[in-house]
Every structure is written in structure tokens, then in C-alpha cells.
Design a protein around this motif. Structure first.
Motif, short mmCIF file in Angstrom:
data_model
loop_
_atom_site.label_atom_id
_atom_site.label_comp_id
_atom_site.label_asym_id
_atom_site.label_seq_id
_atom_site.Cartn_x
_atom_site.Cartn_y
_atom_site.Cartn_z
N LYS A 273 -21.07 -9.65 9.52
CA LYS A 273 -20.24 -10.84 9.49
C LYS A 273 -19.53 -10.96 8.15
N GLY A 274 -18.53 -11.82 8.12
CA GLY A 274 -17.86 -12.09 6.85
C GLY A 274 -16.37 -12.26 7.05
N GLU A 275 -15.78 -13.05 6.15
CA GLU A 275 -14.32 -13.18 6.07
C GLU A 275 -13.89 -12.46 4.80
N PHE A 276 -13.19 -11.36 4.94
CA PHE A 276 -12.80 -10.54 3.81
C PHE A 276 -11.34 -10.84 3.46
N VAL A 277 -11.15 -11.47 2.30
CA VAL A 277 -9.81 -11.83 1.83
C VAL A 277 -9.46 -10.92 0.65
N ILE A 278 -8.40 -10.16 0.81
CA ILE A 278 -7.98 -9.20 -0.22
C ILE A 278 -6.76 -9.76 -0.94
N LEU A 279 -6.87 -9.86 -2.26
CA LEU A 279 -5.79 -10.39 -3.08
C LEU A 279 -5.28 -9.27 -3.98
N LEU A 280 -4.08 -8.77 -3.70
CA LEU A 280 -3.54 -7.59 -4.36
C LEU A 280 -2.42 -7.95 -5.33
N ASP A 281 -2.57 -7.50 -6.56
CA ASP A 281 -1.54 -7.67 -7.59
C ASP A 281 -0.34 -6.80 -7.24
N ARG A 282 0.82 -7.42 -7.03
CA ARG A 282 2.05 -6.69 -6.73
C ARG A 282 3.12 -7.00 -7.76
N SER A 283 2.68 -7.29 -8.99
CA SER A 283 3.62 -7.52 -10.07
C SER A 283 4.26 -6.20 -10.49
N GLY A 284 5.33 -6.28 -11.28
CA GLY A 284 6.04 -5.09 -11.68
C GLY A 284 5.20 -4.09 -12.43
N SER A 285 4.17 -4.55 -13.14
CA SER A 285 3.33 -3.64 -13.92
C SER A 285 2.43 -2.80 -13.05
N MET A 286 2.39 -3.08 -11.73
CA MET A 286 1.57 -2.30 -10.80
C MET A 286 2.36 -1.18 -10.12
N GLN A 287 3.56 -0.91 -10.59
CA GLN A 287 4.43 0.03 -9.89
C GLN A 287 3.92 1.47 -9.98
N ASN A 288 4.57 2.32 -9.21
CA ASN A 288 4.34 3.77 -9.16
C ASN A 288 2.92 4.11 -8.74
N ALA A 289 2.19 4.84 -9.58
CA ALA A 289 0.88 5.38 -9.18
C ALA A 289 -0.11 4.28 -8.82
N ARG A 290 -0.06 3.14 -9.51
CA ARG A 290 -1.02 2.08 -9.26
C ARG A 290 -0.87 1.50 -7.86
N ILE A 291 0.36 1.19 -7.47
CA ILE A 291 0.55 0.58 -6.15
C ILE A 291 0.32 1.62 -5.06
N SER A 292 0.64 2.88 -5.33
CA SER A 292 0.37 3.93 -4.35
C SER A 292 -1.13 4.08 -4.11
N SER A 293 -1.91 4.08 -5.19
CA SER A 293 -3.36 4.15 -5.07
C SER A 293 -3.91 2.92 -4.37
N ALA A 294 -3.32 1.76 -4.64
CA ALA A 294 -3.76 0.53 -3.99
C ALA A 294 -3.54 0.59 -2.48
N ARG A 295 -2.42 1.20 -2.05
CA ARG A 295 -2.16 1.33 -0.61
C ARG A 295 -3.23 2.20 0.05
N ASP A 296 -3.55 3.32 -0.59
CA ASP A 296 -4.60 4.20 -0.04
C ASP A 296 -5.93 3.48 0.02
N THR A 297 -6.19 2.67 -1.00
CA THR A 297 -7.46 1.95 -1.05
C THR A 297 -7.55 0.91 0.07
N LEU A 298 -6.44 0.21 0.33
CA LEU A 298 -6.42 -0.77 1.41
C LEU A 298 -6.67 -0.08 2.76
#
Length: 814
Positions: A273-298
Motif C-alpha cells: 500500500k501507499g500513495e507515492f508522490v514524486i516531486l521532480l526538480d525541472r529548473s534550468g540547472s537540471m538540464q542535459n545529463a541530470r534531467i536525462s538521468s531523472a527520466r530513466d529513474t522515473l
């Protein structure tokens, strides 16, 4: 322009020449001594201001300056009083030094070296103590934060933002040396680091003492992270430290203090059970490799969620978006819809305002019998750290918060504070760390049943009493450490013993862990335990002060008294020292020099006019210059590019009010051009209008498949846990459709066969990444059991033949 000595990118001399750091690790406590060497090569007196990061839970306990042959030890005083003493000293031509903690974030400090005469040198000694956090792999983590990225100050936030001068690491004009000495009652297994180290040198046959240091050629381009591994790391322990002889008996510093380290053990009950709420930083400083890795992680995170739970995904920047109006039940349909949107996620939402999305999440009603688990992913470039932490604390009764600091310079105060106050677990992802591995480790904690009814009881000799200084324990996870500080009042003999017992309930069962310990004080600890205990108590008082909005003067007074008594920094005090040794006044106008720190990004807009740039060369009293500076930095520290170009085009000699007023007007105009979609707009609506917005170039195409064969296989798993027998699965397994379909046993269902093949591939080819896929494999095994499929042993043998593996049936968990 005087170009002698080291220069910044703006061709200003930098008086800071070197930083030498000595780290001493005793078991799970670290003492850090930093020596900063300054040298004024200019022909006029300077004020050198250095804004730098420290661990957010550090207790700064010593600050001194050596000028010539004279060493002066700073005093801890109420912050405003310390500032005034510093300003008055500079105004009267004296030399002074000031060290203060940021009002907004306890992991940022400002060091001011005032009135350093021409040709003069000074050495600053800074000492702090900190606990080492336990990682999921049992390593103890120490981080020397070298990188300080400018923090985004949301519009309307209270107080001035922190002034940060950051430059690329390759342009930092001073050196860093770093050496470590380790000692422990248990043997040291190994030491790892994100930076290159020289070989570990053991100092005794028992391997309980060792030294290590950074390898030659270290670049100042990342935080220095150290992971220390001991044998039998999960042994509970207690350290009793004698009080300070000169302190008043009955006071914190005068009494004995004990630090208890517990590792509760209980069955790892897993909930679906559980309600899983994911809060993802999508500010400009997360661009390129960081946001790509975040997509794979999601992708991996969504595939690993159990059937029957609920979930939602938020993205935040200057505004925020949510994937669904409210959390939805986890099913094939909702998972597919979420994954489709995740593929299009970009780091294009501007600044880093995390407060508003958190408020929106907390305003959503909790789902009955579905405990809320909040996962926060951010690079931590947040200016209103304490506001965010206080909000999580206020809502801690309704959820658990698991935080992830991504990249160099992530605020340790924010990441650790979110997890601590939210009853969860914190992770830092730096260097070559795999974010997926650490996220799965935290998901395991989130899936553990909530431990309830936690209580701590003490048993001491009758002549002694105990006062617990730590906040109550609100969360316990299997194998994770719980630290407790307590003050022991009264006389005890060195042969006396005490005990502490932790009781708790899990799934209607009662558990307890007890530790017996000697009351004999440990040797060679100095006042480390006392200062860590004082730091813990000060942080609790700071929280009370913020909750009362500063209206309770008694709380602030108690904080000041405790900080002065223990000589531990706080948000309401500062270290100050005035050099009165030679009695000579320093002649000439004082010039400020802002010392840059390494940053992964250097934003010109973060260094708005300094005291010298804000006005003409007209000299100002130091106190007045400070007020000017505070007013200037109330503006958002990350203006849009239009404002940056405006700033660069203006003369540095322009009067302060002209630069300030014009810059504000230009920023307001630029902000109108960069409006974001409504904060309540769903992901797909915001994505459809993105062509009209300013965006950041990214190196990942939404059409591309997930990176790597593991994620390619994971992407094909269904929400129920099974795989389908099709050409996509065959390609992920490195086979043709005929090669995987033809050997299927006749009596075995196609989906069962496909799922067995996928599990064999995971065990046979990705055993080293088991922690990443173990949860989704458990879901697959549960699905297989529910099918009551016949001939599973024959099925596994056939699968091994197809894939060339030798995975045993029992290894798959059937």
C-alpha cells in the motif's frame, strides 16, 4: 587595475591563496580543521569576503586568526552585536574578522577578513564537528562541500538572499589540500572517494587506525566525498564524555554527555500500500545529463511500484505542474500514461521554487489506508531552505519524505533537513553515482511498514539523572542508525553502568532494543560530543523560534546563551575577533574583494553589484555598505538573460540607485516575457504550449529508447509484473523472435514464458545491478505465483538454454 597576484575572471586580485583541510574521523564522528591563508598583494587595505558551503549539520566550534606572530581567538556573540563590533572596528581603522551562518540556510557561511593592510598576511583557522551519515551499503559518508552553486531566492521570500560569487572550477584562484586520519574501535575495511586518493596507509596491525589524502593533481571541480567502511558497522555503541572543568555544574557543558548510536533490528515487513508522490526538480540547472538521468529513474521507479498503490508526479521550477489532478490508482493504463509524459519531461521551468508545489501536495487529502510517501529530486539550489524544511516538519504526521540531492553543490541542509523532518531518508548523487541504485534503496525503505509507538527509556544509577537533548525519534528503518544525545547530571563512579532501551511496534508486534554502556568517560574526545549535543539542541530551539515567528524572546535568549556557552555557531550568533595587538590604525579607503567559490554553473546575475560596484569609488562606512548590499540582494538572484546583458552593459561607476532601479525595471520586463503555464496545469497541457516559451537545450530526444539494455528490458514490463512475448522483448534479450518463441514448452503460457526469460536474463546478466531491479523482479515473481503455472522447473531449464545462462529455479524466488 592592479593585476598583481591571483585574479578573478573580472581581473580583481584574490587575497585567498590556499585552503588546507585536516579531517579526523573517530568512528562515526568527524572533526574538520580548515586553515585559510590570505595575502594582500595590493597597495591598499582590503576586506576579503568569502561565502562558502559547510555540511548543514556541522557544529562550528572554533575560529581564530593569526596575524604575524599573534593568534587571536574569536568570541561567540549575538549576531547583530558581532556585526556591529566588526563594522565599528573597520570604521575606526582596526583589523577584524567575522564568521557568520546564513539566516536562510545553515550550510552556508560568510567569512569576512577586514582591513588586511598592504603586504600583510593572515591565517584563519576554522574548526567544526559533524556526524557521518550511514549509507544504505553501510558506508559512513563525509562530504567536504567545495562547490557552492548560487541559490534561487523565490519572489517574496523573507530576508536577503545569500551573496554568492561562483566561477567554473578551473578558474578558482586558490589551492586545496586535504588529508584524513581515521581511528575506530573496529577494523577499517576500506575508504572510497569520488576524488582520486593516495593508497590507504594503516598505522597498526589491527587496522583500526589509518591515514589517506587526496592524490596529487586534484581539481577543485567537485565536492570531496569520502565513504568509510568498518567491519561490523552495525554494532550499537555509546560514548560518554566528561564535562568541561571550567563550566558550571548542572549546565550542558559542565555535565557529562552521552551519545548513543543504535541500529534497531526487526523483520522487513513490506507493504503493498501507499500513495507515492514524486516531486521532480525541472529548473534550468537540471538540464542535459541530470534531467536525462531523472527520466530513466522515473521509469525504473514507476515499474517498481506495487499493484494496489496510488501515485502522482509533480514537476517544479519557477512554477509547478502535476501529471494528474490528484493521485491515481496504479494500473497498466495510468502507468502507460505516466511513462508517455515522462518521456517528454524537460528541464525548462526556470527557477527552483519548491515551496508552492509542496503546499499544493499537502493540501490534497490523504487516501485512506494508503500512507503517503514523498520522493523529492532536486539539485538543491534553493534559497528559502528553512521555510521549506519547516513546511515538511509541519506536515510530518501525514507522510514520509525521501530526498535526493543531485549533482555537486546540492544543499546538504535542504536534503538532510527534508528527510529528517519528514521521517524519511536522504541520498546524495554525485560524480559517478548511479541515481537509480540510490532511489531503489530508498524505495525499499518507503515500502517498509511504518514503525509506530516509538519510546526511549533510560536506566542509570539512582544518584544520576538524564535529560534527553535530541528530538524524539519519529522514524526507524531496518538497519539504519538512530542517534540520541543526553545530558547526565549527578555524580557517578567510573565502574557504574547505564542502559538505554528503545521500544516500538511494527504490524501489531512489539519490539525492543537495549544497549548497556559504561559511564566511564572516554579519553581524547575533547568536547566533540558536547558540541554535537549543543548543535542538536540549538537546531531544535531554532525550529521553535521560527514556529513562534520570533515573538518568544525567551527562546532566542536561550539560543544565544547556549551558543555562547558551548562556542557552537547558530543562526542568531556569530564569531567575531578584533585585532588590538599593535594599536595602529589602518590608513586608506577599504576595498572589498569577493572571493569566488567553485560552481558547476557561474551565473553573472547572481553577483549583482558588490559594495564597490554598487556605488562609485566613494568610501562608505562598512555598516552602511552592508545595508546597501542587503537591499540589493533582495532581488531574485537568478535573473533572466535580459537582465544579465543589461548588467554587463552598464558602467561599474554608475551610481547605485541608477543601476538598482534600472535593473529592477529590466528584470520585471523580462519576467513578463518568461511567464510559465498555470501552476495547476496538467503536464500534457503545459507541454503543448512549450513552443512559445524560453527553454533550455537538452541532449535527449523524447523518441529515443531508455539508455542501456537493462532499462530497455524494464521499459517492457507491465504494471502487473509480467512481460509479453513479442519482438520488442526478443530484441531486449538480444535474440530474434524465433529464438525466444520456438523453445517455449508447449504447456506454458506465453506471458509466463516471457516473464521467466526476463527474470533469467536479469539474474544471469545483471546480477551486479540487482538492487536496481530487485523490486520489480519481486513483482514479477508474485505475478508468476498467482498464475499457478505448471512445469516451472522445465520452463527455467529451457530459458537457461535459450539465453546461455545457469540460473537455478530457487534463485528466481519461485
Amino acid at each position: 587595475m592592479n593585476r598583481c597576484g591571483l585574479l578573478t575572471t573580472e581581473k580583481e586580485p584574490v587575497p585567498l591563496k590556499s585552503i588546507e583541510v585536516e579531517l579526523q574521523v573517530r568512528d562515526h564522528v568527524a572533526t574538520v580543521v580548515s586553515t585559510l591563508s590570505y595575502d594582500n598583494k595590493e597597495d591598499k587595505p582590503i576586506e576579503a569576503v568569502f561565502v562558502f558551503p559547510l555540511p548543514g549539520d556541522a557544529a562550528v566550534c572554533h575560529f581564530s586568526a593569526t596575524v604575524g606572530q599573534t593568534q587571536i581567538v574569536a568570541e561567540v556573540k549575538e549576531k547583530q552585536q558581532a556585526r556591529e563590533e566588526y563594522d565599528d572596528a573597520l570604521s575606526s581603522g582596526q583589523q577584524a574578522f567575522l564568521l557568520e551562518e546564513s539566516d536562510q540556510s545553515p550550510d552556508i557561511f560568510s567569512l569576512s577578513v577586514g582591513s588586511l593592510p598592504p603586504g600583510e598576511s593572515a591565517s584563519i583557522r576554522l574548526e567544526y564537528v559533524t556526524e557521518l551519515a550511514v549509507q544504505a551499503d553501510d558506508g559512513l559518508r563525509f562530504c567536504l562541500p567545495a562547490v557552492l552553486n548560487p541559490r534561487y531566492q523565490p519572489q517574496g521570500s523573507e530576508g536577503p538572499s545569500v551573496e554568492v560569487t561562483s566561477v567554473p572550477a578551473s578558474q578558482v584562484p586558490y589551492t586545496l589540500s586535504f588529508s584524513v586520519r581515521l581511528s575506530s574501535p573496529r577494523p577499517i575495511s576500506k575508504v572510497e572517494s569520488s576524488s582520486s586518493l593516495e593508497p590507504l596507509q594503516f598505522l597498526n596491525a589491527e587496522q583500526t587506525q589509518a591515514t589517506v589524502k587526496l592524490a596529487a593533481g586534484h581539481r577543485f571541480d567537485r565536492d570531496v566525498e569520502l565513504l568509510v567502511y568498518y567491519k561490523d558497522a552495525h554494532q550499537p555503541s555509546a560514548v560518554v564524555e566528561a564535562g568541561q572543568a571550567s563550566a558550571e555544574p548542572g549546565s550542558l557543558m559542565g555535565d557529562q554527555v552521552v551519545m548513543v548510536s543504535l541500529y534497531p533490528e526487526f523483520p522487513q515487513a513490506v507493504t503493498s500500500k501507499g500513495e507515492f508522490v514524486i516531486l521532480l526538480d525541472r529548473s534550468g540547472s537540471m538540464q542535459n545529463a541530470r534531467i536525462s538521468s531523472a527520466r530513466d529513474t522515473l521509469l525504473l521507479l514507476l515499474k517498481s511500484l506495487p499493484m494496489g498503490c496510488y501515485f502522482n508526479i509533480y514537476g517544479f521550477g519557477s512554477t509547478f505542474e502535476h501529471m494528474f489532478p490528484k493521485s491515481v490508482e496504479y494500473s497498466q493504463q495510468t502507468m502507460d500514461e505516466a511513462l508517455k509524459m515522462v518521456k517528454e519531461v524537460q528541464a525548462n521551468l526556470g527557477g527552483t521554487e519548491i515551496l508552492s508545489p509542496l503546499q499544493h501536495i499537502y493540501n490534497q487529502p490523504c487516501i485512506t489506508n494508503q500512507p503517503r510517501q514523498l520522493f523529492v529530486f532536486t539539485d538543491g539550489e534553493v534559497g528559502n531552505t528553512m521555510e521549506v524544511i519547516d513546511l515538511v516538519k509541519k506536515n510530518s504526521g501525514s507522510h514520509r519524505c525521501f530526498s535526493f540531492g543531485i549533482g555537486e553543490g546540492a544543499s546538504s541542509a535542504l536534503i538532510n533537513g527534508l528527510a529528517k523532518e519528514g521521517g524519511g531518508h536522504a541520498q546524495f548523487i554525485t560524480g559517478t553515482d548511479k541515481i537509480q541504485l540510490k532511489v531503489m534503496q530508498s524505495l525499499r525503505f518507503a515500502l517498509q511498514t511504518v514503525v509506530e509507538n516509538i519510546s526511549v527509556t533510560w536506566d542509570l544509577p539512582k544518584e544520576a539523572s538524564v535529560t534527553v537533548l535530541s528530538p524524539p525519534i519519529t522514524a526507524i528503518f531496518q538497519g539504519q542508525r538512530s542517534l540520541i544525545y543526553a545530558q547526565i547530571t549527578g555524580q557517578t563512579s567510573e565502574v557504574a553502568e547505564g542502559s538505554v532501551k528503545v521500544k516500538y511496534s511494527l504490524a501489531d508486534q512489539d519490539f525492543e532494543n537495549q544497549l548497556h554502556f559504561s559511564l566511564k568517560p572516554a579519553e581524547d574526545t575533547g568536547l566533540t560530543v558536547h558540541r554535537l549535543a549543543a548543535r542538536t539542541l540549538i537546531r531544535s530551539l531554532e525550529l521553535e523560534d521560527r514556529e513562534s515567528r520570533g515573538r518568544d524572546g525567551a527562546i532566542r535568549k536561550k539560543m544565544v546563551e547556549l551558543s555562547v556557552q558551548s562556542r557552537v555557531s547558530s543562526s542568531v550568533t556569530a564569531f567575531v575577533v578584533v585585532n588590538k595587538s599593535d594599536g595602529k590604525n589602518i590608513q586608506g579607503p577599504l576595498v572589498r574583494r569577493d572571493i569566488p567559490v567553485p560552481g558547476t554553473r557561474a551565473f553573472g546575475g547572481r553577483t549583482l553589484p558588490s559594495r564597490e560596484r554598487a556605488r562609485s569609488d566613494e568610501a562608505l562606512p562598512s555598516r552602511q555598505r552592508r545595508r546597501v548590499n542587503e537591499v540589493c540582494y533582495r532581488m531574485a538572484p537568478r535573473p533572466p538573460p535580459e537582465a544579465e546583458r543589461f548588467r554587463d552593459s552598464h558602467s561599474r561607476s554608475a551610481p547605485f540607485h541608477q543601476v538598482y532601479d534600472s535593473l529592477v525595471m529590466d528584470m520585471e520586463g523580462a519576467e513578463m516575457c518568461c511567464r510559465r503555464p498555470s501552476s495547476r496545469a496538467p503536464f500534457h497541457q503545459a507541454l503543448s504550449s512549450r513552443g512559445r516559451e524560453r527553454s533550455y537545450k537538452d541532449d535527449w530526444s523524447p523518441q529515443n529508447s531508455p539508455t542501456g539494455p537493462l532499462l530497455q528490458l524494464v521499459s517492457l514490463q507491465k504494471a502487473s509484473g509480467c512481460w509479453l512475448l513479442d519482438s520488442a522483448l526478443a530484441a531486449a534479450l538480444g535474440k530474434t523472435s524465433e529464438e525466444v518463441e520456438k523453445p517455449k514448452p508447449a504447456q506454458v503460457n506465453q506471458d509466463v514464458w516471457a516473464t521467466v526469460l526476463a527474470l533469467i536474463w536479469l539474474h544471469g546478466f545483471k546480477a551486479d545491478a540487482k538492487e536496481e531491479w530487485e523490486l520489480l523482479a519481486m513483482k514479477a515473481v508474485s505475478w508468476l505465483r498467482a498464475q499457478n503455472a505448471p512445469c516451472m522447473k522445465e520452463c527455467v531449464e529451457a530459458g537457461n538454454t535459450v539465453l546461455g545462462c545457469k540460473v537455478a529455479t530457487n534463485a528466481l524466488g519461485f
